[in-house]
Design a protein around this motif. Sequence first.
Motif, PDB file in Angstrom:
ATOM      1  N   ASN A  58       0.809  -1.228   0.000  1.00 27.45           N
ATOM      2  CA  ASN A  58       0.000   0.000   0.000  1.00 27.45           C
ATOM      3  C   ASN A  58       0.843   1.280   0.000  1.00 27.45           C
ATOM      4  O   ASN A  58       0.527   2.246  -0.705  1.00 27.45           O
ATOM      5  N   ASN A  62       0.577   4.214  -2.794  1.00 25.68           N
ATOM      6  CA  ASN A  62       0.151   5.559  -2.368  1.00 25.68           C
ATOM      7  C   ASN A  62       1.224   6.602  -2.653  1.00 25.68           C
ATOM      8  O   ASN A  62       0.916   7.737  -3.028  1.00 25.68           O
ATOM      9  N   TRP A  67      -0.541   9.971  -2.912  1.00 26.40           N
ATOM     10  CA  TRP A  67      -1.557   9.869  -1.863  1.00 26.40           C
ATOM     11  C   TRP A  67      -2.930  10.319  -2.353  1.00 26.40           C
ATOM     12  O   TRP A  67      -3.752  10.805  -1.578  1.00 26.40           O
ATOM     13  N   ASN A  69      -6.360   9.011  -3.725  1.00 25.34           N
ATOM     14  CA  ASN A  69      -7.091   7.740  -3.717  1.00 25.34           C
ATOM     15  C   ASN A  69      -7.479   7.267  -5.115  1.00 25.34           C
ATOM     16  O   ASN A  69      -7.372   6.092  -5.450  1.00 25.34           O
ATOM     17  N   SER A  72      -4.460   6.078  -6.940  1.00 25.67           N
ATOM     18  CA  SER A  72      -4.026   4.781  -6.383  1.00 25.67           C
ATOM     19  C   SER A  72      -4.862   3.653  -6.980  1.00 25.67           C
ATOM     20  O   SER A  72      -4.330   2.618  -7.400  1.00 25.67           O
ATOM     21  N   GLU A 150      -7.159  -1.687   1.751  1.00 28.10           N
ATOM     22  CA  GLU A 150      -7.389  -0.275   1.399  1.00 28.10           C
ATOM     23  C   GLU A 150      -8.160  -0.168   0.088  1.00 28.10           C
ATOM     24  O   GLU A 150      -9.070   0.645  -0.050  1.00 28.10           O
ATOM     25  N   ARG A 154     -11.720   1.572  -0.565  1.00 37.70           N
ATOM     26  CA  ARG A 154     -11.852   2.695  -1.503  1.00 37.70           C
ATOM     27  C   ARG A 154     -12.998   2.474  -2.489  1.00 37.70           C
ATOM     28  O   ARG A 154     -13.660   3.412  -2.878  1.00 37.70           O
ATOM     29  N   LYS A 175       1.033   5.835   6.955  1.00 41.81           N
ATOM     30  CA  LYS A 175       1.591   6.846   6.049  1.00 41.81           C
ATOM     31  C   LYS A 175       3.037   6.516   5.664  1.00 41.81           C
ATOM     32  O   LYS A 175       3.701   7.289   4.975  1.00 41.81           O
TER      33      LYS A 175
END
Length: 203
Positions: A58, A62, A67, A69, A72, A150, A154, A175
């Motif tokens: 992830n 990202n 970063w 969404n 990604s 993730e 999403r 992060k």
Amino acid sequence: MKLLFDSEGKVNYDKLDKDTTVEDILKAIDIFLNSNPLPCEDCEESCCKKAWSVEIDNICVNRISNWNNEDSSDFVRQRLVKKRNYYREFDQYVLNKEKNCHFITEENYCTIYEQRPIICRLYICIDKSYRYNVVRELIGSTYLQALIFEEEMRNNSISEDLIKEYKRNPAVFAKGYDIALNDILNYAEEEGWLYDDERDELY
Ligand code: SF4
Ligand code: SF4
């Protein structure tokens, strides 16, 4: 923690503390490889040009997608494919490729070096100790599974209970790699990836 060659000539580490983070381990690897450089530039059997899977986590996705969404998810849809991890019994994403990694140049340079997958950062093409391999595999599995979770959060409307379940994985919505290894080992125990007595041997 520090990486070193053990009495069997294998790459090993001295010790883990309770507050060792994944980032500490990645830094220890970088320091070790600075002192013991691998001949990547002249390597004819480059690990980046093999048919094996390049597993993507992830943080890597990202970072490449700044970063965002939507970006990604586009990256996942366009570049990756799901592959079952039969050893740990979960799905993970790998690059959709036949042979060479999409990011390697003819001269063996990685074009996403700073954002490369954690699995590449943890890889050392020298014999490694059993406990180094266990730590490496558990870190990798946790971050690989986090991308699956993730991506599902999403793109799908899923129940609050399932979201709560996914968030047990300490790498979900992380992060970076500055999460405590202890949290990963706790999660690995909960998932049945690691037994109590095995864990004691890692410290
Ligand atoms: S890390 Fe990969 S490219 Fe570098 S020397 Fe080892 S096998 Fe070759
Ligand atoms: S992402 Fe970079 S380091 Fe990883 S396999 Fe591809 S070229 Fe090699």
